[in-house]
Write an enzyme that holds these catalytic residues in place. Sequence first.
Site, PDB file in Angstrom:
ATOM      1  N   CYS A 244       0.857  -1.375  -0.161  1.00 59.56           N
ATOM      2  CA  CYS A 244       0.001   0.012  -0.144  1.00 59.56           C
ATOM      3  C   CYS A 244       0.941   1.147  -0.021  1.00 59.56           C
ATOM      4  O   CYS A 244       1.104   2.024   0.970  1.00 59.56           O
ATOM      5  CB  CYS A 244      -0.684  -0.133   1.266  1.00 59.56           C
ATOM      6  SG  CYS A 244      -1.960  -1.413   1.376  1.00 59.56           S
ATOM      7  N   PRO A 247       2.073   7.675  -0.524  1.00 59.07           N
ATOM      8  CA  PRO A 247       2.603   8.605  -1.350  1.00 59.07           C
ATOM      9  C   PRO A 247       4.015   7.915  -1.969  1.00 59.07           C
ATOM     10  O   PRO A 247       4.874   8.777  -2.773  1.00 59.07           O
ATOM     11  CB  PRO A 247       2.776   9.966  -0.892  1.00 59.07           C
ATOM     12  CG  PRO A 247       2.974   9.835   0.400  1.00 59.07           C
ATOM     13  CD  PRO A 247       2.232   8.382   0.869  1.00 59.07           C
ATOM     14  N   GLY A 248       4.630   7.033  -1.558  1.00 56.14           N
ATOM     15  CA  GLY A 248       5.978   6.504  -1.896  1.00 56.14           C
ATOM     16  C   GLY A 248       6.960   6.846  -0.893  1.00 56.14           C
ATOM     17  O   GLY A 248       8.244   6.367  -1.289  1.00 56.14           O
ATOM     18  N   GLY A 249       6.941   7.303   0.248  1.00 60.81           N
ATOM     19  CA  GLY A 249       7.894   7.639   1.014  1.00 60.81           C
ATOM     20  C   GLY A 249       8.949   6.406   1.497  1.00 60.81           C
ATOM     21  O   GLY A 249      10.071   6.281   1.662  1.00 60.81           O
ATOM     22  N   ASP A 293      -5.165  -3.588  -6.268  1.00 63.18           N
ATOM     23  CA  ASP A 293      -5.748  -4.095  -5.147  1.00 63.18           C
ATOM     24  C   ASP A 293      -4.884  -4.848  -4.474  1.00 63.18           C
ATOM     25  O   ASP A 293      -4.828  -6.056  -5.146  1.00 63.18           O
ATOM     26  CB  ASP A 293      -7.313  -4.131  -4.869  1.00 63.18           C
ATOM     27  CG  ASP A 293      -7.729  -4.749  -3.620  1.00 63.18           C
ATOM     28  OD1 ASP A 293      -7.088  -4.550  -2.750  1.00 63.18           O
ATOM     29  OD2 ASP A 293      -8.902  -5.299  -3.621  1.00 63.18           O
ATOM     30  N   ASP A 312       1.880  -1.417   4.863  1.00 61.18           N
ATOM     31  CA  ASP A 312       1.632  -0.217   5.600  1.00 61.18           C
ATOM     32  C   ASP A 312       0.167   0.172   5.569  1.00 61.18           C
ATOM     33  O   ASP A 312      -0.356   0.612   4.521  1.00 61.18           O
ATOM     34  CB  ASP A 312       2.264   1.029   5.149  1.00 61.18           C
ATOM     35  CG  ASP A 312       1.806   2.248   5.771  1.00 61.18           C
ATOM     36  OD1 ASP A 312       1.489   2.073   6.826  1.00 61.18           O
ATOM     37  OD2 ASP A 312       2.653   3.346   5.452  1.00 61.18           O
ATOM     38  N   CYS A 365       0.073   3.478  11.270  1.00 62.92           N
ATOM     39  CA  CYS A 365      -0.204   4.693  11.974  1.00 62.92           C
ATOM     40  C   CYS A 365      -1.216   4.959  12.902  1.00 62.92           C
ATOM     41  O   CYS A 365      -1.820   6.238  12.930  1.00 62.92           O
ATOM     42  CB  CYS A 365       0.178   5.884  11.051  1.00 62.92           C
ATOM     43  SG  CYS A 365      -1.226   6.008   9.926  1.00 62.92           S
TER      44      CYS A 365
END
Length: 433
Positions: A244, A247-249, A293, A312, A365
């Site tokens: 998942c 944004p790609g961090g 997905d 994540d 998170c």
Amino acid sequence: MTLAAQALRLMDEGASLESALAAAGRTQAGEERAALQATLYSAARKRAAARSLLSLLAPRVPDERVRGLLLVALSLLIEEPEKSYVTVNESVEALKSAPATRRAAGFANAVLRRFMREREELLARIADDPEVRFNAPRWWVQRLERELGNTEAARVMALSQTKPPLTLRVNTAKTTVAEWAELAREAGFTVTRVSDSGVILSPAAPVSRIPGFAEGLVSVQDAGAQLAALMLSPGEGERVLDACAAPGGKTAHLLEISRARVTALEVDSQRAERIRENLVRLGLTGCDVRVADAADTRSWWDGTPFDSILLDAPCTASGIVRRHPDIPFSRREEDIAALSKQQKRLLDALWPLVKLGGKLLYVVCSVFEAEGKAQIDAFLAEHPDCRIAAPAGGLPARFALLPQEQDAREGFPLVHDGFYYALLTKQPGVSRA
């Protein structure tokens, strides 16, 4: 002021802070957009207090546009009392500038100046309301108190109402922390190191003003989130799935510290494009970004197991309220159970894709137990081929991070948001299959 009030109304209608900011500020850029963002975040951090104050000061507000502007102004007056006169003047002028609200300018002026005169008395009158004190709905406050205890819950919720630091991750594939810190200091910033590659930049600035950002030397990422890539620490050539990824961090961090072959999945095509943009900015290759997905493995998996999977998972985001102060008011208590089911669906779908001896890192998170410890306890009980793994770097194999300003524990960042981590490994000879 007017744009912030528009964004606040969109949030009241169900929009997230980020989407409301994007809609209201679509014509803004640079410093103007940064100012709008700062104002809107102040309004979100003082949401409950501003509404309680307005009910005392003006039970009947003549117009929703006026109401929105008064809520923004009251939030700023609470959070930045040293700028009171500027806030009041800008609010009144904003109302005067629009024909539809011009007649309400005097009314707003009277309301705001009364708050300035009676500030301490009015704040004292609303201070006993838990929703005001913690800027969260009552169910959120009660759940945190039940799970964390009253003292720790109060600390976490108080910290969530403060401005977060600007935490960056230095791209060690391009530079060192020391070299980049010197570049930032030459530009007039203060740099505080909080982890191996994590730093806090002061004062906070838009990315356009962060030294080396455009060149890919740094990325914006909380130091707690930076633990994910370090815990997986993939070897050269290993197949890694970031399930998942937007944004790609975390995807980028994996590529910065290793020569792994990474597949990054994101179900939303626009968010997947953000991953690609971030990788280009950072100068990173070796990643296959796909729109899919993650739980629907038949639609994208080629049948070859992965050495490591980073999950994540979608969650309530209760650990990052400091950075997203709209979260408590955009969630319902039943969302916790719904998101827990989604997390389980992803875990169950992805576990068969881990090779024997491979690893899956589960991250949320969130500080709610149902999304963290309880989720992993249940998964371990249902999967006898699953064991807790020992991560690199001396960190525990599973742990809950609560938001902290001064975490002195060895191996943990000095400053971080709230997360739950569990590193799992698949052991041969014990599978039910």
